[in-house]
Design a protein around this motif. Sequence first.
Motif, PDB file in Angstrom:
ATOM      1  N   GLY A 142       1.485   4.118  -3.053  1.00 52.10           N
ATOM      2  CA  GLY A 142       0.439   5.486  -2.526  1.00 52.10           C
ATOM      3  C   GLY A 142       1.564   6.768  -3.197  1.00 52.10           C
ATOM      4  O   GLY A 142       1.843   7.342  -3.467  1.00 52.10           O
TER       5      GLY A 142
ATOM      6  N   ILE B 215      -4.451   7.186  -3.606  1.00 55.06           N
ATOM      7  CA  ILE B 215      -4.981   5.637  -3.494  1.00 55.06           C
ATOM      8  C   ILE B 215      -6.169   5.983  -3.841  1.00 55.06           C
ATOM      9  O   ILE B 215      -7.148   5.580  -4.693  1.00 55.06           O
TER      10      ILE B 215
ATOM     11  N   PRO C 284      -0.484  10.371  -0.351  1.00 53.88           N
ATOM     12  CA  PRO C 284      -0.433   8.981  -1.213  1.00 53.88           C
ATOM     13  C   PRO C 284      -1.759   8.237  -0.537  1.00 53.88           C
ATOM     14  O   PRO C 284      -2.666   8.099  -1.421  1.00 53.88           O
ATOM     15  N   PHE C 285      -2.701   8.767   0.553  1.00 54.41           N
ATOM     16  CA  PHE C 285      -3.781   8.071   0.798  1.00 54.41           C
ATOM     17  C   PHE C 285      -5.063   8.805   0.220  1.00 54.41           C
ATOM     18  O   PHE C 285      -5.346   8.096  -0.966  1.00 54.41           O
TER      19      PHE C 285
ATOM     20  N   LEU D 152       1.899   6.766  -7.052  1.00 52.03           N
ATOM     21  CA  LEU D 152       1.070   7.439  -7.476  1.00 52.03           C
ATOM     22  C   LEU D 152       1.065   9.399  -6.969  1.00 52.03           C
ATOM     23  O   LEU D 152       1.309  10.063  -7.782  1.00 52.03           O
TER      24      LEU D 152
ATOM     25  N   VAL E 257       0.563  -1.372  -0.059  1.00 48.96           N
ATOM     26  CA  VAL E 257      -0.179   0.189   0.017  1.00 48.96           C
ATOM     27  C   VAL E 257       1.149   1.341   0.068  1.00 48.96           C
ATOM     28  O   VAL E 257       1.062   2.111  -0.917  1.00 48.96           O
ATOM     29  N   PHE E 258       1.998   0.863   1.085  1.00 50.73           N
ATOM     30  CA  PHE E 258       2.573   2.749   0.767  1.00 50.73           C
ATOM     31  C   PHE E 258       3.439   2.583  -0.559  1.00 50.73           C
ATOM     32  O   PHE E 258       3.534   3.590  -0.870  1.00 50.73           O
TER      33      PHE E 258
ATOM     34  N   SER F 272      -5.741   0.021  -6.679  1.00 52.98           N
ATOM     35  CA  SER F 272      -5.757   1.137  -5.723  1.00 52.98           C
ATOM     36  C   SER F 272      -7.370   0.782  -4.848  1.00 52.98           C
ATOM     37  O   SER F 272      -6.891   0.556  -3.265  1.00 52.98           O
TER      38      SER F 272
END
Lengths: 263, 307
Positions: A115, B38, B34-35, A118, A111-112, B280
């Motif tokens: 993220g 996502i 990032p959160f 992105l 997940v990290f 995601s």
Amino acid sequence: MSARVLRNATLALGFAFLYGPIAILTAMSFNASRLVTVWGGFSTKWYSALVHDERMLQAATISLSAAALSALIATFNGLLAALALARFGAFRGRSLFAGSLYAPLVLPEVVFGLGLLLVFVALDVERGFVTLVLAHAAFTMCFATVMIHAALKDCDPTLEEAAADLGATPLRAFILVTLPLIAPSVVSAYLLAFTLSLDDFVIASFTTGPGATTLPMRIYSQVRLGVSPEVNAISTLLLGFVALILTASALLTRGRAKGGGAG
Amino acid sequence: MTDSPPREPRRLTRGEWLVIAAPAAWIALFFLAPFALIVKISLSRPAQARPPYEPVFDLASGVAGLLEKISQLGFDAYRGLAEDTLYLDSYLSSLTTAGIATLVALVAAYPFALAIARAPQKWRPILIGFAVAPFWTSFLIRVYAWIALLKDEGIINHALMSLGVIDAPLPMFATRGAVIVGIVYSYLPFMLLPLYAAIEGQDPSLREAAADLGASPRQVFLRVTLPLSKRGIVAGVLLVFIPAVGEFVIPDLLGGSDTLMIGRSLWNDFFANRDWPAASAAAVALLALLLVPILLYERAQTREGRR
């Protein structure tokens, strides 16, 4: 007496489980035979094969430089963050600051990594060495903060206050009084951030680009093809290197504990 | 949020802002953004482009553009998650695999932690140091080391066959069992450290008192040592369970192609299928899955920090 026997047997079993697989891996890297179950005699030929593996060497260079740089950023940021947590008391936004600071400790790596990728895409930064360093600096920072925060908590704030009473500015008091006291932990934090970066595979895979393949990524693509003596050799080298750093770090923190006891 | 600090929260002075600015900006950019991204990407639709998703909303398009975009937000990626049995299976499989591995780790680590905590005092720091040290060495290499042990032509099967215990190699590699062994091995230090801290910190006179009052060693353990180490058990269980649920490397190297785990599905969506919205959405779902254990852990930590 029987309790002691039981205790020592448990310890032996526990350490055998923890270190057995690593020991076997190390032994196999010196095995002349390709088969893990056949001992073909002692040989260093897999190590000499490594020296001629250009791609492995290049990946090692990238990993080492990314680790050195990212650990520097992580330690600097971690020092500032630890200072804020240890010395600022209850300030507005502290919960958010502390909570998000430690988030990477419990976040799944996938997940990290996703993220961070992105973020780089949104900022239109081309993925490569720079993004790798930034990503590693981001995830190792919280580990550095934890270590330095622990040292700052042990460090008596009255020493800083005394320096301030004697006319030192806060910055001077920090540099001349506090920093020397916590220096061993800061160095340890750097070394641990360095080893974490050197080891990371998942976050690097998301955030790096074609020109900057790291050593764990190179190892991984070989591991997926199965057990090979070359991978055993590079693994042994890496384990030895990390063990060296760990020992240095352990000696440093032990020195701190002793110094603290004397002072 | 519910933290009750001794004093009223205050504003930072300008000097303090200088200290906190860099880490705060860093956290905002690399932990909080990032959160947000996502979640944003999980709501967009996959596209044959670079980056491979359609934009959800841009600040440049203004409020009207924003409203229009919101009306067309795609929940396709989530619908995919809910309908695709592969995903549902990998959620369940992640939870059960991580759960079993956590229990095995607890059962394996407890006697080990107890043995270290009861060792002569001068040995304790050295023993716990050596027990935790593997955590800092390469994760990848430690998982890899198990391949040579577990494979059909590996060391364990070879040893068992030459001893005559078995006739044909046991299928251990590329199974869920191998993944569990890998998780237990890799995360044992996480379990060991809080257990050790909780056992070692107990006052030995409590056990002596129980023994003096006629408790058998077994009763002393079950009614004194074990209840007093509850805090360590909770911390260790969460510290192993949380990363194990999202694990990718271990199921990918030690599991078979049928060993589904959510971290692996996310990875495949991203790298193999190049479906960023689906990856995601999987990340959001994974976080939702871990929210309760993570919050429990945070609460335990703040309680610990306040003592």
